[in-house]
Write a protein that holds these residues in place. Structure first.
Motif, PDB file in Angstrom:
ATOM      1  N   ASP A   1      46.693  32.811  36.578  1.00 56.00           N
ATOM      2  CA  ASP A   1      44.881  33.180  35.579  1.00 56.00           C
ATOM      3  C   ASP A   1      44.567  32.260  34.877  1.00 56.00           C
ATOM      4  O   ASP A   1      43.368  33.019  34.048  1.00 56.00           O
ATOM      5  CB  ASP A   1      44.678  35.396  36.166  1.00 56.00           C
ATOM      6  CG  ASP A   1      44.957  35.140  37.815  1.00 56.00           C
ATOM      7  OD1 ASP A   1      44.222  34.401  38.271  1.00 56.00           O
ATOM      8  OD2 ASP A   1      44.820  35.930  37.888  1.00 56.00           O
ATOM      9  N   ALA A   2      45.776  32.341  33.779  1.00 57.16           N
ATOM     10  CA  ALA A   2      45.679  31.705  32.967  1.00 57.16           C
ATOM     11  C   ALA A   2      44.597  30.408  32.750  1.00 57.16           C
ATOM     12  O   ALA A   2      43.411  30.477  31.447  1.00 57.16           O
ATOM     13  CB  ALA A   2      46.682  31.956  31.416  1.00 57.16           C
ATOM     14  N   VAL A   3      44.532  29.782  33.502  1.00 58.33           N
ATOM     15  CA  VAL A   3      43.252  28.538  33.922  1.00 58.33           C
ATOM     16  C   VAL A   3      43.167  28.324  35.154  1.00 58.33           C
ATOM     17  O   VAL A   3      43.655  28.662  36.316  1.00 58.33           O
ATOM     18  CB  VAL A   3      43.820  27.689  33.804  1.00 58.33           C
ATOM     19  CG1 VAL A   3      43.163  25.780  33.683  1.00 58.33           C
ATOM     20  CG2 VAL A   3      44.843  27.147  32.055  1.00 58.33           C
TER      21      VAL A   3
ATOM     22  N   ILE B   1      36.774  36.335  39.282  1.00 54.69           N
ATOM     23  CA  ILE B   1      37.454  35.383  38.445  1.00 54.69           C
ATOM     24  C   ILE B   1      37.893  35.935  37.043  1.00 54.69           C
ATOM     25  O   ILE B   1      38.641  35.333  35.990  1.00 54.69           O
ATOM     26  CB  ILE B   1      37.000  33.942  37.955  1.00 54.69           C
ATOM     27  CG1 ILE B   1      37.325  33.477  39.320  1.00 54.69           C
ATOM     28  CG2 ILE B   1      37.200  32.315  37.251  1.00 54.69           C
ATOM     29  CD1 ILE B   1      35.805  32.022  40.402  1.00 54.69           C
ATOM     30  N   CYS B   2      36.624  35.967  35.592  1.00 57.53           N
ATOM     31  CA  CYS B   2      36.494  36.345  34.489  1.00 57.53           C
ATOM     32  C   CYS B   2      37.440  37.418  34.327  1.00 57.53           C
ATOM     33  O   CYS B   2      37.924  36.912  33.386  1.00 57.53           O
ATOM     34  CB  CYS B   2      35.004  35.986  34.358  1.00 57.53           C
ATOM     35  SG  CYS B   2      34.219  35.040  34.335  1.00 57.53           S
ATOM     36  N   ARG B   3      37.401  38.402  35.436  1.00 51.47           N
ATOM     37  CA  ARG B   3      38.075  39.669  34.733  1.00 51.47           C
ATOM     38  C   ARG B   3      39.612  38.928  35.272  1.00 51.47           C
ATOM     39  O   ARG B   3      40.519  39.481  34.628  1.00 51.47           O
ATOM     40  CB  ARG B   3      37.642  40.685  36.299  1.00 51.47           C
ATOM     41  CG  ARG B   3      38.413  42.200  36.120  1.00 51.47           C
ATOM     42  CD  ARG B   3      38.508  43.033  37.572  1.00 51.47           C
ATOM     43  NE  ARG B   3      36.828  43.327  37.442  1.00 51.47           N
ATOM     44  CZ  ARG B   3      36.328  43.068  38.309  1.00 51.47           C
ATOM     45  NH1 ARG B   3      36.675  41.736  39.415  1.00 51.47           N
ATOM     46  NH2 ARG B   3      35.234  43.399  38.596  1.00 51.47           N
ATOM     47  N   ALA B   4      40.085  38.207  36.420  1.00 51.49           N
ATOM     48  CA  ALA B   4      41.381  38.042  36.786  1.00 51.49           C
ATOM     49  C   ALA B   4      41.570  36.981  34.690  1.00 51.49           C
ATOM     50  O   ALA B   4      43.030  37.417  34.338  1.00 51.49           O
ATOM     51  CB  ALA B   4      41.640  37.545  37.536  1.00 51.49           C
ATOM     52  N   ALA B   5      40.780  36.320  34.350  1.00 51.43           N
ATOM     53  CA  ALA B   5      40.894  35.551  32.796  1.00 51.43           C
ATOM     54  C   ALA B   5      41.535  36.663  32.297  1.00 51.43           C
ATOM     55  O   ALA B   5      42.125  36.602  30.912  1.00 51.43           O
ATOM     56  CB  ALA B   5      40.578  34.573  32.798  1.00 51.43           C
ATOM     57  N   ALA B   6      41.010  37.817  31.785  1.00 50.44           N
ATOM     58  CA  ALA B   6      41.178  38.660  30.658  1.00 50.44           C
ATOM     59  C   ALA B   6      42.153  38.986  30.878  1.00 50.44           C
ATOM     60  O   ALA B   6      42.934  39.062  29.957  1.00 50.44           O
ATOM     61  CB  ALA B   6      39.652  39.613  31.044  1.00 50.44           C
TER      62      ALA B   6
END
Length: 416
Positions: A173-175, A6-11
């Motif tokens: 993936d911004a949220v 999830i964090c990778r996609a958000a980055a």
């Protein structure tokens, strides 16, 4: 998806967000506000699952209140998002600059932090607030709520995801909401330094301690709100009563509620019993020092632990002090740097209190309940920082940006 995924996609999403125009962000925020309002029945149904479970588990009434979504609070979420949309976009703002003797023009320009993660408890409106603040400031948001609000948070996040998926301007993936509410998910998030730029923990002492022990990602601590009101010898006593009653009873379950009342001994006898009578009539339980109990015998005996307790309930610790210095020393020892207040007509006393008190917000002749991003004109807040780097007090859009130096030249080279 795992927490790390999830964090990778958000980055990846955050890199796209850096270049999105203000008008696009504002348009998407308006769509989210509309969607939250139109999905209110689904949100309330999901919230009922959480509140019913909380009551069955014996959760306190004040915590259930923090958890509850009503039509008014859903309208408030939508209104807060619209307020954020109407605020100036900090991204790209030039905050300062200088022209050097060699002709170089150096600008300080605001830009997004990148990926902002928030760990929070029992307040589902935070899901919408953080998402809106991050989108407006060009950041991706990773949200990790608590199990007590899981149905509510999931429903709100689903509405936001539906809006983002229905347009091509902002990546979905911004949220992202982390569905895993276990302690292990927090630990994994705290170690995701490759992808996450800031973690803001909004919770109790156990969460804060976990963050302090395990975080590899930079953090801004949203700590306890052990807030004080000091009533000085020069206070307008009628005004003092209103400020104390509002600070304690208007919403006792929040971090800007008053937990300790300090009263100058010269006015304690004439004012304190009446104020405590009014508080007691509103359901407040008083825990006082020896002098307080002499003046108002219905008070329970205050233990040492009472001075450092964030009750988040209709409980108030009360102490009579000799002077301003004793009040300041007490706040230094037990305060949590969230919000402190003084009631005083002597301007020199008020200025000394404001200068000397080590807190993110100091209130003079007004309630600590104003320690809030919305009341400060920030729209809402991502948290209330009780530390000093990089932000302090209620954190709005500007606190979700940093400054970089952009240097403009005309071929200059450095000789030495």
């Amino acid at each position: 998806m795992s927490v790390t995924e999830i964090c990778r996609a958000a980055a990846a999403a955050s890199r796209e967000l850096r270049d999105i125009p203000t008008e696009v962000k504002d348009r998407v925020l308006e769509r989210i506000a509309v969607a939250l309002s139109s999905h209110r029945e689904e949100l309330k149904a999901a919230n009922a699952l959480d509140t019913d479970a909380a009551r069955l588990a014996g959760t306190s009434a004040t915590l259930v209140d923090r958890l509850t979504l009503t039509d008014k609070r859903i309208d408030g979420m939508a209104a807060a998002i619209r307020t954020i949309a109407a605020l100036p976009d900090p991204v790209g703002a030039v905050t300062g600059g200088i022209t050097r003797p060699n002709g170089l023009v150096i600008e300080q320009v605001r830009e997004p932090l990148g990926v902002v993660a928030v760990v929070y408890e029992a307040r589902p409106n935070v899901t919408a607030d953080v998402a809106a603040l991050c989108l407006k400031s060009g950041n991706a948001a990773v949200l990790r709520g608590s199990s007590i609000a899981q149905h509510s948070n999931t429903a709100i996040a689903a509405v936001i995801e539906e809006v983002l998926a229905g347009q091509s301007d902002i990546p979905v993936d911004a949220v992202r909401l982390i569905p895993d509410t276990s302690r292990e998910s927090v630990l994994e998030l705290l170690r995701a330094e490759e992808y996450v730029d800031l973690v803001v923990p909004r919770g109790g002492p156990s969460l804060i301690q976990t963050v302090k022990e395990h975080a590899r990602v930079p953090t801004v601590i949203d700590g306890d709100g052990n807030c004080h009101v000091y009533v000085d010898a020069s206070a307008d006593l009628s005004r003092a009563t209103g400020i104390v009653v509002n600070g304690k009873t208007s919403r006792p379950s929040v971090c800007n509620a008053v937990e300790t009342l300090l009263v100058h001994e010269s006015v304690a006898g004439q004012w304190l019993p009446g104020c405590l009578d009014e508080l007691a009539a509103l359901g407040v339980s008083v825990r006082g020092d020896e002098r307080t109990r002499e003046l108002w015998p219905k008070a329970e005996t205050a233990e040492e632990s009472d001075w450092s307790t964030e009750y988040l309930d209709l409980v108030l610790a009360v102490k009579v002090v000799v002077d301003l210095d004793e009040a300041l020393d007490h706040i230094d020892r037990y305060g949590t740097r969230n919000a402190e207040a003084i009631v005083a007509q002597d301007i020199s006393v008020a200025r000394r209190f404001a200068r000397r008190t080590d807190s993110g917000s100091v209130f003079v002749n007004t309630s600590t309940r104003f320690s809030d991003g919305g009341e400060f004109g920030y729209g809402v807040e991502i948290g209330v920082s009780t530390q000093k780097l990089h932000a302090r007090g209620p954190m709005g859009l500007e606190s979700l940006t940093c400054v970089k130096n952009v240097v403009w030249g005309e071929g200059q080279i450095r000789v030495l």
